[in-house]
Design a protein around this motif. Structure first.
Motif, PDB file in Angstrom:
ATOM      1  N   ARG A   1       0.874  -1.179   0.000  1.00  0.00           N
ATOM      2  CA  ARG A   1       0.000   0.000   0.000  1.00  0.00           C
ATOM      3  C   ARG A   1       0.906   1.222   0.000  1.00  0.00           C
ATOM      4  O   ARG A   1       1.620   1.478   0.970  1.00  0.00           O
ATOM      5  N   ILE A   2       0.895   1.922  -1.112  1.00  0.00           N
ATOM      6  CA  ILE A   2       1.815   3.047  -1.271  1.00  0.00           C
ATOM      7  C   ILE A   2       1.324   4.235  -0.437  1.00  0.00           C
ATOM      8  O   ILE A   2       0.161   4.652  -0.535  1.00  0.00           O
ATOM      9  N   LEU A   3       2.209   4.763   0.382  1.00  0.00           N
ATOM     10  CA  LEU A   3       1.926   5.988   1.127  1.00  0.00           C
ATOM     11  C   LEU A   3       2.325   7.217   0.322  1.00  0.00           C
ATOM     12  O   LEU A   3       1.610   8.218   0.291  1.00  0.00           O
ATOM     13  N   ALA A   4       3.461   7.120  -0.330  1.00  0.00           N
ATOM     14  CA  ALA A   4       3.982   8.246  -1.103  1.00  0.00           C
ATOM     15  C   ALA A   4       5.027   7.735  -2.078  1.00  0.00           C
ATOM     16  O   ALA A   4       5.631   6.672  -1.874  1.00  0.00           O
ATOM     17  N   THR A   5       5.254   8.500  -3.128  1.00  0.00           N
ATOM     18  CA  THR A   5       6.282   8.135  -4.102  1.00  0.00           C
ATOM     19  C   THR A   5       6.913   9.388  -4.671  1.00  0.00           C
ATOM     20  O   THR A   5       6.218  10.383  -4.938  1.00  0.00           O
ATOM     21  N   GLY A   6       8.219   9.371  -4.813  1.00  0.00           N
ATOM     22  CA  GLY A   6       8.912  10.511  -5.385  1.00  0.00           C
ATOM     23  C   GLY A   6       8.739  10.556  -6.893  1.00  0.00           C
ATOM     24  O   GLY A   6       8.526   9.534  -7.553  1.00  0.00           O
ATOM     25  N   ILE A   7       8.823  11.760  -7.442  1.00  0.00           N
ATOM     26  CA  ILE A   7       8.862  11.940  -8.894  1.00  0.00           C
ATOM     27  C   ILE A   7      10.307  12.174  -9.282  1.00  0.00           C
ATOM     28  O   ILE A   7      10.984  13.043  -8.730  1.00  0.00           O
ATOM     29  N   CYS A   8      10.795  11.381 -10.224  1.00  0.00           N
ATOM     30  CA  CYS A   8      12.186  11.430 -10.659  1.00  0.00           C
ATOM     31  C   CYS A   8      12.238  11.816 -12.133  1.00  0.00           C
ATOM     32  O   CYS A   8      11.304  11.539 -12.900  1.00  0.00           O
ATOM     33  N   HIS A   9      13.329  12.435 -12.551  1.00  0.00           N
ATOM     34  CA  HIS A   9      13.484  12.808 -13.963  1.00  0.00           C
ATOM     35  C   HIS A   9      13.364  11.591 -14.875  1.00  0.00           C
ATOM     36  O   HIS A   9      12.856  11.699 -15.997  1.00  0.00           O
ATOM     37  N   THR A  10      13.789  10.422 -14.389  1.00  0.00           N
ATOM     38  CA  THR A  10      13.695   9.225 -15.208  1.00  0.00           C
ATOM     39  C   THR A  10      12.243   8.884 -15.523  1.00  0.00           C
ATOM     40  O   THR A  10      11.949   8.299 -16.576  1.00  0.00           O
ATOM     41  N   ASP A  11      11.307   9.241 -14.646  1.00  0.00           N
ATOM     42  CA  ASP A  11       9.895   9.046 -14.970  1.00  0.00           C
ATOM     43  C   ASP A  11       9.509   9.838 -16.211  1.00  0.00           C
ATOM     44  O   ASP A  11       8.738   9.357 -17.060  1.00  0.00           O
ATOM     45  N   MET A  12      10.060  11.040 -16.331  1.00  0.00           N
ATOM     46  CA  MET A  12       9.762  11.852 -17.511  1.00  0.00           C
ATOM     47  C   MET A  12      10.427  11.278 -18.767  1.00  0.00           C
ATOM     48  O   MET A  12       9.867  11.329 -19.860  1.00  0.00           O
ATOM     49  N   VAL A  13      11.617  10.736 -18.588  1.00  0.00           N
ATOM     50  CA  VAL A  13      12.295  10.089 -19.706  1.00  0.00           C
ATOM     51  C   VAL A  13      11.476   8.903 -20.202  1.00  0.00           C
ATOM     52  O   VAL A  13      11.332   8.680 -21.417  1.00  0.00           O
TER      53      VAL A  13
END
Length: 374
Positions: A33-45
């Motif tokens: 159960r995800i509480l939080a997740t970071g956004i990383c530049h690789t997600d945009m890639v």
């Protein structure tokens, strides 16, 4: 069970919140159960398909949450455990066996192909398969299917919802300094790009007692942040010959190390040119396959200089992430100064703020997760 996830359906397109079905964990899998997740530049890639990621897909690879269920054979964690989810690996190839899992020979299929190795993903919508298993998690969702190998149990005396960035961005920056380059006290380093990775590298270099720590970034706020976290000097690259500036700061000698987080070939070339003899340039940004780097061969050869790639800071998450938590707890790695929290419903606004450089590290909070008290 039903979950809410941010789905990417077109190259460069927005994240769309949709109700999906998630399967029960298979043998070796863990439902978190995800509480939080970071956004990383690789997600945009990956969103822009500069890496071989199919669509429609649920991205996200800096997840943190609570184990809800485990598949057969899972012994490392149990329901109720707080975990950070990092990259997935095979565990048996020479790299994995040699404690270098970030160079796993199956890294691409296990992290970027949008499915399990058998072609399934565990996610669907009204019978339509939705690609998942990105970095063995796809954590832009209220729940994620991860694997025993890529969940790391963490202590509960630090807010779990804060810890997702340790899975990639912070780990990459710190690990590049401590594991890959092994910077020693008194040595000099240039960090090109003062985002999450670059600022984490600066904190690590200060922690190790580096003599001169130079940050190069076009944004004044990020240069100020770099100074506050340990940089001794900052340079605005706009209209500046950065190589000449570095040589001037070092009396013409150059620096022992340079770290590129920008994935720009011209910046990497500068990073090599500013090296002292026996210096080393580490490329850690997600540079595209097929992108050439122009190297002055004579400069490289004559000084015994080195150019190398670094993936995930040469780190083994199983031991490295708990160490990063310890550093944070001790006040030696204040990465919380980099973060800003957004609700899942504002994921597109968070991505836009990150791409504009207004936020260093956005963290997406799932519904019901309170903003951590820092």
């Amino acid at each position: 069970m039903k979950i809410t996830a941010a789905v990417t359906r077109e190259t460069g397109g927005p994240f769309i919140l949709e109700q999906l079905d998630i399967e029960d964990p298979l043998p070796g899998e863990v439902r978190v159960r995800i509480l939080a997740t970071g956004i990383c530049h690789t997600d945009m890639v990956m969103r822009d398909r500069l890496l071989p990621v199919p669509q429609p897909v649920v991205l996200g690879h800096e997840g943190a949450g609570i184990v809800e269920a485990v598949g057969a054979g899972v012994a490392k964690v149990r329901p109720g455990d707080a975990v950070v989810i990092s990259f997935n690996t095979c565990g048996t190839c020479p790299a994995c066996a040699g404690s270098a899992p970030s160079y796993c020979r199956e890294f691409f299929p296990r992290n970027f192909f949008g499915s399990r190795l058998d072609g399934s993903s565990g996610l669907s919508k009204d019978g339509e398969p939705i690609h998942g298993n990105i970095f063995g998690q796809s954590s832009f969702a209220t729940h994620a299917l991860a694997h025993e190998r890529n969940v790391v149990k963490v202590a509960d005396d630090v807010p779990t919802a804060l810890l997702g960035p340790l899975a990639c961005g912070v780990m990459t920056g710190v690990g590049t300094v401590t594991n890959a380059l092994k910077i020693r006290a008194g040595q000099s380093v240039v960090v090109m790009g003062a985002g999450t990775v670059g600022l984490s590298a600066i904190m690590a270099a200060r922690m190790l007692g580096a003599g001169r720590i130079i940050a190069i970034d076009p944004q004044p706020a990020r240069r100020d942040m770099a100074l506050s976290l340990g940089a001794t000097d900052v340079i605005d690259p706009i209209g500046t010959d950065t190589v000449a500036s570095i040589l001037a700061l070092t009396q013409g000698v150059g620096v022992d190390y340079s770290i590129d987080t920008t994935a720009r070939a011209d910046v990497i070339r500068s990073g090599i040119l500013m090296l002292a003899p026996m210096g080393e340039c580490a490329v850690v940004g997600a540079i595209a396959h097929g992108q050439d780097i122009a190297v002055d061969g004579g400069h490289l050869l004559s000084g015994g200089r080195r150019l190398r790639g670094v993936v995930e800071g040469d780190a083994d998450p199983e031991t490295f992430i708990p160490w990063l938590v310890d550093l944070y707890r001790e006040g030696r790695l204040p990465f919380d100064r980099l973060v800003q929290f957004y609700p899942l419903a504002e994921i597109n606004e968070a991505v836009e703020a990150s791409e504009r450089g207004q936020v260093i590290k956005p963290i997406i909070l799932m519904p019901g997760t309170p903003i951590p008290a820092l």
